[in-house]
Design a protein around this motif. Structure first.
Motif, short mmCIF file in Angstrom:
data_model
loop_
_atom_site.label_atom_id
_atom_site.label_comp_id
_atom_site.label_asym_id
_atom_site.label_seq_id
_atom_site.Cartn_x
_atom_site.Cartn_y
_atom_site.Cartn_z
N VAL A 9 -2.51 -12.37 -8.81
CA VAL A 9 -1.85 -11.23 -8.19
C VAL A 9 -1.15 -11.69 -6.92
CG1 VAL A 9 -2.32 -9.05 -7.00
CG2 VAL A 9 -3.43 -9.55 -9.20
N HIS A 10 -1.80 -12.57 -6.16
CA HIS A 10 -1.22 -13.09 -4.91
C HIS A 10 0.14 -13.75 -5.15
CE1 HIS A 10 -0.63 -15.95 -1.59
NE2 HIS A 10 -1.13 -14.96 -0.87
N ASP A 11 0.29 -14.41 -6.30
CA ASP A 11 1.55 -15.10 -6.62
C ASP A 11 2.72 -14.14 -6.80
OD1 ASP A 11 0.25 -17.60 -6.67
OD2 ASP A 11 -0.25 -17.38 -8.80
N ALA A 12 2.44 -12.90 -7.18
CA ALA A 12 3.51 -11.96 -7.53
C ALA A 12 3.64 -10.78 -6.58
CB ALA A 12 3.30 -11.44 -8.94
N MET A 13 2.61 -10.51 -5.80
CA MET A 13 2.60 -9.28 -4.98
C MET A 13 3.61 -9.33 -3.84
SD MET A 13 -0.87 -9.65 -2.76
CE MET A 13 -0.90 -10.57 -1.21
N THR A 14 3.94 -8.16 -3.33
CA THR A 14 4.80 -8.01 -2.16
C THR A 14 3.88 -7.80 -0.97
OG1 THR A 14 6.50 -6.96 -3.50
CG2 THR A 14 6.63 -6.60 -1.13
N THR A 15 4.06 -8.60 0.06
CA THR A 15 3.19 -8.47 1.23
C THR A 15 3.81 -7.57 2.30
OG1 THR A 15 4.09 -10.52 2.13
CG2 THR A 15 2.01 -10.68 0.94
N ASN A 16 5.12 -7.42 2.25
CA ASN A 16 5.81 -6.59 3.23
C ASN A 16 5.78 -5.14 2.74
OD1 ASN A 16 7.32 -5.76 5.38
ND2 ASN A 16 9.27 -6.45 4.55
N VAL A 17 4.65 -4.47 2.98
CA VAL A 17 4.42 -3.13 2.47
C VAL A 17 4.78 -2.11 3.54
CG1 VAL A 17 2.69 -1.58 1.52
CG2 VAL A 17 2.54 -4.01 1.05
N VAL A 18 5.47 -1.06 3.12
CA VAL A 18 5.84 0.01 4.05
C VAL A 18 4.72 1.05 4.03
CG1 VAL A 18 7.58 1.71 4.69
CG2 VAL A 18 8.28 -0.40 3.53
N THR A 19 4.13 1.29 5.20
CA THR A 19 3.03 2.25 5.30
C THR A 19 3.42 3.41 6.20
OG1 THR A 19 2.02 1.11 7.17
CG2 THR A 19 1.29 0.44 4.98
N VAL A 20 2.80 4.56 5.94
CA VAL A 20 3.04 5.75 6.75
C VAL A 20 1.73 6.47 7.01
CG1 VAL A 20 5.43 6.13 5.98
CG2 VAL A 20 3.54 7.14 4.68
N ASP A 21 1.73 7.30 8.04
CA ASP A 21 0.57 8.11 8.38
C ASP A 21 0.57 9.36 7.50
OD1 ASP A 21 -0.74 10.37 10.23
OD2 ASP A 21 -1.49 8.40 10.86
N PRO A 22 -0.62 9.86 7.10
CA PRO A 22 -0.66 11.03 6.22
C PRO A 22 -0.10 12.31 6.84
CG PRO A 22 -2.88 10.37 6.89
CD PRO A 22 -1.95 9.32 7.38
N SER A 23 0.08 12.32 8.15
CA SER A 23 0.56 13.54 8.82
C SER A 23 2.08 13.70 8.79
CB SER A 23 0.07 13.56 10.27
OG SER A 23 0.66 12.47 10.98
N LEU A 106 -0.09 -1.24 -8.17
CA LEU A 106 -1.48 -1.49 -7.79
C LEU A 106 -1.50 -1.90 -6.33
CD1 LEU A 106 -2.85 -3.75 -10.69
CD2 LEU A 106 -3.58 -1.42 -10.15
N LEU A 107 -2.40 -1.32 -5.57
CA LEU A 107 -2.56 -1.76 -4.19
C LEU A 107 -3.43 -2.99 -4.20
CD1 LEU A 107 -3.09 1.58 -2.26
CD2 LEU A 107 -1.00 0.44 -2.92
N VAL A 108 -3.04 -3.98 -3.43
CA VAL A 108 -3.80 -5.23 -3.36
C VAL A 108 -4.64 -5.18 -2.08
CG1 VAL A 108 -3.69 -7.74 -3.41
CG2 VAL A 108 -1.90 -6.39 -4.55
N VAL A 109 -5.95 -5.23 -2.27
CA VAL A 109 -6.88 -5.06 -1.16
C VAL A 109 -7.84 -6.25 -1.11
CG1 VAL A 109 -8.72 -3.58 -0.26
CG2 VAL A 109 -6.72 -2.55 -1.33
N GLY A 116 -1.20 -6.07 0.29
CA GLY A 116 0.05 -6.06 -0.44
C GLY A 116 0.08 -5.00 -1.51
N ILE A 117 1.17 -5.03 -2.28
CA ILE A 117 1.32 -4.12 -3.41
C ILE A 117 1.87 -4.93 -4.58
CG2 ILE A 117 3.65 -3.37 -2.74
CD1 ILE A 117 2.85 -0.55 -3.82
N LEU A 118 1.43 -4.61 -5.77
CA LEU A 118 1.93 -5.27 -6.97
C LEU A 118 2.53 -4.19 -7.85
CD1 LEU A 118 2.01 -7.95 -8.67
CD2 LEU A 118 -0.02 -7.06 -9.83
N THR A 119 3.80 -4.35 -8.21
CA THR A 119 4.46 -3.38 -9.07
C THR A 119 4.71 -3.99 -10.44
OG1 THR A 119 6.71 -4.04 -8.48
CG2 THR A 119 5.65 -2.40 -7.05
N SER A 120 4.98 -3.13 -11.41
CA SER A 120 5.29 -3.63 -12.74
C SER A 120 6.54 -4.51 -12.69
CB SER A 120 5.47 -2.47 -13.73
OG SER A 120 6.42 -1.56 -13.25
N THR A 121 7.46 -4.20 -11.80
CA THR A 121 8.66 -5.03 -11.63
C THR A 121 8.29 -6.42 -11.14
OG1 THR A 121 9.89 -3.03 -11.10
CG2 THR A 121 10.95 -5.12 -10.54
N ASP A 122 7.33 -6.51 -10.21
CA ASP A 122 6.86 -7.81 -9.72
C ASP A 122 6.28 -8.63 -10.87
OD1 ASP A 122 7.43 -7.06 -7.06
OD2 ASP A 122 5.39 -6.32 -6.73
#
Length: 187
Positions: A9-23, A106-109, A116-122
């Motif tokens: 998963v590390h080989d394909a995931m995106t590490t530059n993830v955009v995060t936001v606050d729930p509010s 998939l969220l990578v934790v 990071g995040i792993l998408t089907s496109t990745d």
């Protein structure tokens, strides 16, 4: 075994993830998605992800109900039941997890923290042979036949012989093709 089956998963995931606050509002989230050119945002107020908001969520939960996007918070409409994976897991396992749960992200934790995040496109970009797993999953979803989780055919790469099979079965904790399953049962 194929080199591709050992990709993680590390080989394909995106590490530059955009995060936001729930509010924040759905309107703000849509603006951020457009500006950052992403189809989803990870929702978190600390290191651990709390939710995920996608373009589909905004359409299904806000626009289709004619709600005012500036008055609805992300926390109200985000997907909360997150499916995560660890970065050291094999990519074929991630593709199967996506297919089984009919999701594209998939969220990578690692140790409770988002890495990071792993998408089907990745997955498709780094391992085209795993694309078949994702395509077959979509095909089964479109098909009107209803399968229980256990019955649903699952394509992928056999964890014993490394060849692609239209139908994998879980045997002793591994996903195997019919021939390898028969050999294992014969032992």
């Amino acid at each position: 075994m194929d080199v591709e089956t050992k990709m993680t998963v590390h080989d394909a995931m995106t590490t530059n993830v955009v995060t936001v606050d729930p509010s924040i509002s759905v309107a703000e989230a849509a603006y951020i998605m457009t500006k950052e050119k992403v189809g989803s945002l990870i929702v978190k107020s600390n290191a651990e992800p709390e939710g995920l908001i996608t373009e589909s969520d905004i359409i299904q939960k806000v626009v289709s109900k004619d709600l005012k996007a500036s008055k609805v918070t992300i926390g109200e409409v985000m997907t909360k039941d997150l499916i995560t994976i660890e970065p050291e897991k094999e990519l074929n396992e991630a593709a199967r997890l996506m297919a089984r749960n009919n999701i594209r992200r998939l969220l990578v934790v690692k140790d409770g923290s988002l890495v990071g995040i792993l998408t089907s496109t990745d997955v498709m970009a780094v391992s085209p042979e795993l694309t078949e797993i994702l395509v077959e999953s979509a095909r089964f979803e479109e098909n009107t036949t209803t399968y229980t989780e256990e019955e649903r055919p699952l394509p992928g790469i056999c964890e014993i012989c490394g060849t692609f099979a239209e139908y994998l079965e879980e045997y002793d904790g591994k996903y195997v093709c019919e021939e390898c399953k028969e050999e294992l049962e014969g032992e």
